[in-house]
Every structure is written in structure tokens, then in C-alpha cells.
Design a protein around this motif. Structure first.
Motif, mmCIF file in Angstrom:
data_model
loop_
_atom_site.group_PDB
_atom_site.id
_atom_site.type_symbol
_atom_site.label_atom_id
_atom_site.label_comp_id
_atom_site.label_asym_id
_atom_site.label_seq_id
_atom_site.Cartn_x
_atom_site.Cartn_y
_atom_site.Cartn_z
ATOM 1 N N UNK A 99 0.812 -1.287 0.121
ATOM 2 C CA UNK A 99 0.038 0.046 -0.029
ATOM 3 C C UNK A 99 0.657 1.244 -0.065
ATOM 4 N N UNK A 100 1.772 1.432 0.791
ATOM 5 C CA UNK A 100 2.810 2.555 0.873
ATOM 6 C C UNK A 100 3.404 2.704 -0.320
ATOM 7 N N UNK A 101 3.860 1.475 -1.049
ATOM 8 C CA UNK A 101 4.861 1.721 -2.263
ATOM 9 C C UNK A 101 3.829 2.274 -3.304
ATOM 10 N N UNK A 102 2.618 1.681 -3.232
ATOM 11 C CA UNK A 102 1.391 2.287 -4.130
ATOM 12 C C UNK A 102 1.413 3.507 -4.157
ATOM 13 N N UNK A 103 1.210 4.152 -3.044
ATOM 14 C CA UNK A 103 0.841 5.469 -2.775
ATOM 15 C C UNK A 103 2.153 6.504 -3.232
ATOM 16 N N UNK A 104 3.543 5.893 -2.913
ATOM 17 C CA UNK A 104 4.465 6.456 -3.279
ATOM 18 C C UNK A 104 4.530 6.624 -5.099
ATOM 19 N N UNK A 105 4.129 5.302 -5.852
ATOM 20 C CA UNK A 105 4.283 5.408 -6.955
ATOM 21 C C UNK A 105 3.101 6.084 -7.877
ATOM 22 N N UNK A 106 2.222 6.704 -7.032
ATOM 23 C CA UNK A 106 1.034 7.513 -7.431
ATOM 24 C C UNK A 106 1.572 8.919 -7.723
ATOM 25 N N UNK A 107 1.976 9.154 -8.899
ATOM 26 C CA UNK A 107 2.753 10.467 -9.381
ATOM 27 C C UNK A 107 1.627 11.702 -9.298
ATOM 28 N N UNK A 108 0.437 11.452 -9.657
ATOM 29 C CA UNK A 108 -0.468 12.695 -9.525
ATOM 30 C C UNK A 108 -0.848 13.205 -8.432
ATOM 31 N N UNK A 109 -0.460 12.443 -7.095
ATOM 32 C CA UNK A 109 -0.722 13.077 -5.911
ATOM 33 C C UNK A 109 -2.148 12.766 -5.423
ATOM 34 N N UNK A 110 -3.033 12.043 -6.216
ATOM 35 C CA UNK A 110 -4.236 11.498 -5.641
ATOM 36 C C UNK A 110 -4.425 10.991 -4.793
ATOM 37 N N UNK A 111 -3.488 9.963 -4.415
ATOM 38 C CA UNK A 111 -3.287 9.245 -3.095
ATOM 39 C C UNK A 111 -2.800 10.081 -2.057
ATOM 40 N N UNK A 112 -3.763 10.604 -1.168
ATOM 41 C CA UNK A 112 -2.968 11.655 -0.108
ATOM 42 C C UNK A 112 -2.537 11.055 1.218
ATOM 43 N N UNK A 113 -2.991 9.813 1.369
ATOM 44 C CA UNK A 113 -2.806 9.380 2.641
ATOM 45 C C UNK A 113 -3.296 7.782 3.185
ATOM 46 N N UNK A 114 -3.362 7.502 4.048
ATOM 47 C CA UNK A 114 -3.662 6.106 4.309
ATOM 48 C C UNK A 114 -4.567 5.877 5.655
ATOM 49 N N UNK A 115 -5.474 5.036 5.651
ATOM 50 C CA UNK A 115 -5.949 4.411 6.969
ATOM 51 C C UNK A 115 -4.934 3.478 7.535
ATOM 52 N N UNK A 116 -4.606 3.658 8.677
ATOM 53 C CA UNK A 116 -3.417 3.109 9.406
ATOM 54 C C UNK A 116 -3.470 3.305 10.839
ATOM 55 N N UNK A 117 -2.557 2.503 11.601
ATOM 56 C CA UNK A 117 -2.673 2.847 12.876
ATOM 57 C C UNK A 117 -1.273 3.410 13.472
ATOM 58 N N UNK A 118 -0.326 3.690 12.392
ATOM 59 C CA UNK A 118 0.850 4.408 12.854
ATOM 60 C C UNK A 118 1.505 4.849 11.524
ATOM 61 N N UNK A 119 2.804 5.423 11.470
ATOM 62 C CA UNK A 119 3.416 6.112 10.445
ATOM 63 C C UNK A 119 3.638 5.171 9.431
ATOM 64 N N UNK A 120 2.744 4.251 8.787
ATOM 65 C CA UNK A 120 3.193 3.380 7.927
ATOM 66 C C UNK A 120 3.965 4.263 6.774
ATOM 67 N N UNK A 121 3.945 5.389 6.412
ATOM 68 C CA UNK A 121 4.642 6.063 5.318
ATOM 69 C C UNK A 121 6.127 5.939 5.614
ATOM 70 N N UNK A 122 6.238 6.371 7.195
ATOM 71 C CA UNK A 122 7.872 6.171 7.372
ATOM 72 C C UNK A 122 8.304 4.796 7.482
ATOM 73 N N UNK A 123 7.477 4.002 8.198
ATOM 74 C CA UNK A 123 8.177 2.562 8.344
ATOM 75 C C UNK A 123 8.419 1.815 7.064
ATOM 76 N N UNK A 124 7.498 1.761 6.186
ATOM 77 C CA UNK A 124 7.801 1.319 4.848
ATOM 78 C C UNK A 124 8.283 2.104 3.747
ATOM 79 N N UNK A 125 8.692 3.443 4.111
ATOM 80 C CA UNK A 125 9.062 4.153 2.777
ATOM 81 C C UNK A 125 10.158 3.455 2.082
#
Ligand code: BMP
Length: 283
Positions: A166-192
Motif C-alpha cells: 500500500x505504501x509503495x502504491x502511494x509513493x508510485x502515484x505521481x498525480x498526488x491523488x493518493x494523499x494518505x492512509x487508514x493506518x494505526x501508525x506512520x506506515x509512510x515512514x516505516x515502509x518508505x
């Protein structure tokens, strides 16, 4: 981590997503990181709850398909309340089909979600085509998408490598449409991803309660302090903890008391969430 920066200073991190900027600006303006989840089946209950907590929240989350007497007037009234109280609307649709199908589910049908909901969410189970299908509809309208990278419920399968995908898919979304996550913690840091520049994402977190630790069907609650301060999430999503008093039919006096209790709980969760945030950025 971007979670240590004040909400307002992160607005510039979302140059490509107007909905995310609006959320961060609203948080600063209202000094709130509270989203109320209004999971009731009657239009009047929904509107009364939203009017009672509107001032305290930055976001109202709906499950529009559980409203028995849904009509487009509900949308008209809900969007009027969004203007009156200054909040954004999040239809918690949890799309989970192929791109072509979700684009139709998002734009059309009885609910026409894309026409009124600022943000929505999706499971990555079908693969990244689901993002393309939703983006086709949502992007021209300035909408935002959250991926369900983790869930609050007991035994969730959204963990580990699935969360990473999920985090990789968000990072790969160039347009910025994916703006975040439903998550229990900072998955964007943990799985950057190691091969990409760091990007900012919003983390919205359900499973928040101050009085109970769970329900009979697998929900698990943490406090605003655990979610915002300890886990670094951005927004707390609170349902029954806020609107719980207003769930059964009762006379006018009892109803009025219930609405007042809803208002009070809204303020209580707003304060707890904001206090945890101030502790985080001043730490
Ligand atoms: P409550 O605070 O009453 O338990 O409600 C939580 C809300 O958040 C529900 O609308 C549920 O659908 C949603 N939710 C959740 O509880 N856990 C998740 O992982 C994802 C959700 O969207």
C-alpha cells in the motif's frame, strides 16, 4: 518524520492535492484533529449528530449506504452543514473492485459519491488499477484517496507485506491523488521505499475510544494519546464514543439530552486529540 511538523507547515507538501491541503488548513484553523464517524441509519439522526459536533470536528465520515431514508436532500443538507461548520466530508466506501467497476461505483448509482465527498478510501486487494479507476473520476473534481494500509480490527490481514505494498502504491502515484492512509501508525515512514524521495502523507486512524477497549465484533480501541502522540497519526476517527448516546428512539426531552451529550463528547475528543498533538510537536 513529517509527523513532527505542525499541521499548517505541511500544507506545502501536498502541492498536487487540494483536499489534503484543505484538511491541514482546517486543522490549524479549528485547532482540531478529530473526524467523527456517523454510523447511523436515519437521515435525521445523521444530520442532528453532525450539527451537534460540527464545530469540534474537521471531518465527517459517512457510511452512506447504511442510511435507510437516503435521498439527495441528505447530501444537500450535509454539504450545507460542511459549509456552516467548516469541515470536509469523507465517505468511507472502502472500494475493492477492478478499476472500471469502482469508477462507476464512485461516480454513479444512487449515491453519486464523487459529487459530494471530498475524500474516500480503497483496499489495494485488486491491484493498482483500483487507484486508476478512482482517479479518473476523482482527480478532475479535486478529490483525495486514502489506502487502507492497516485496520483496527482484531486479526486484520492488512499487515506486513500487504501494508508495504500500500505504501509503495502511494509513493508510485505521481498525480498526488493518493494523499494518505487508514493506518494505526506512520506506515509512510516505516515502509518508505529506499529508492524514492520521502513524501508526506496523511494518516487517519479509526479505533479510538476513551472509555472502552473494544466491542463484541473485533473492534479494538486506543486513546487519542496513543494514536496521535505515541503512534504519530494525524487524525483520530471516533464513532460510537461520540454519537453513542443517540442510538435509540426516545421522546423529545430525552433526544435533546442525547444531542447535548453528543456535543459534549465531540468537544472531549477534540480536546484530547489536540492536546496529544501539541505534546507531539513540542516534544
Ligand atoms: P467506532 O468508533 O464506532 O468503532 O467506529 C469506527 C468507524 O471506523 C467505523 O465506521 C468503521 O467502519 C471505521 N473503520 C474502523 O473501525 N477500522 C478500520 O480499520 C477502518 C475503518 O474504516
Amino acid at each position: 518524520s513529517t509527523s513532527l511538523q505542525p499541521y499548517g507547515s505541511r500544507v506545502g507538501n501536498f502541492a498536487k492535492n487540494a483536499a489534503a491541503r484543505n484538511i491541514l488548513e482546517t486543522m490549524e484553523r479549528k485547532q482540531s484533529n478529530l473526524c467523527v464517524s456517523v454510523d447511523v441509519t436515519k437521515k435525521k439522526d445523521l444530520l442532528d449528530i453532525v450539527d451537534a459536533v460540527g464545530e469540534a470536528v474537521i471531518m465527517v465520515k459517512t457510511h452512506i449506504d447504511i442510511v435507510e431514508d437516503f435521498d439527495m436532500d441528505l447530501v444537500v443538507q450535509l454539504t450545507a452543514l460542511a459549509k456552516k461548520h467548516d469541515f470536509v466530508i469523507f465517505e468511507d466506501r472502502k472500494f475493492a473492485d477492478i478499476g472500471n467497476t469502482v469508477s462507476l461505483q464512485y461516480a454513479a448509482g444512487v449515491h453519486k459519491i464523487a459529487s459530494w465527498s471530498d475524500i474516500t478510501n480503497a483496499h489495494l486487494v485488486p491491484g493498482t488499477g483500483i487507484i486508476d479507476g478512482l482517479a479518473k473520476v476523482g482527480e478532475p473534481l479535486g478529490r483525495g484517496l486514502l489506502l487502507l494500509a492497516e485496520m483496527s480490527s482484531k486479526g486484520t490481514l492488512a499487515a506486513g507485506e500487504y501494508t508495504r505494498a500500500n505504501v509503495e502504491a502511494a509513493y508510485n502515484n505521481e498525480s498526488g491523488f493518493v494523499m494518505g492512509f487508514i493506518a494505526m501508525g506512520r506506515v509512510d515512514d516505516k515502509y518508505a521505499p529506499a529508492d524514492k524521495p520521502k513524501r508526506d502523507f496523511l494518516v487517519l486512524t479509526p479505533g479510538v475510544g476513551l472509555d472502552v477497549t473494544g466491542d463484541a465484533m473485533g473492534q479494538q480501541y486506543r486513546t487519542p494519546d496513543e494514536v496521535i502522540y505515541k503512534s504519530g497519526c494525524d487524525v483520530i476517527i471516533v464513532g460510537r464514543g461520540i454519537y453513542g448516546a443517540l442510538t435509540k428512539e426516545s421522546d423529545d426531552t430525552a433526544r435533546q439530552a442525547a444531542v447535548e451529550s453528543v456535543r459534549k463528547q465531540g468537544n472531549r475528543y477534540r480536546e484530547a486529540g489536540w492536546e496529544a498533538y501539541l505534546k507531539r510537536i513540542n516534544h
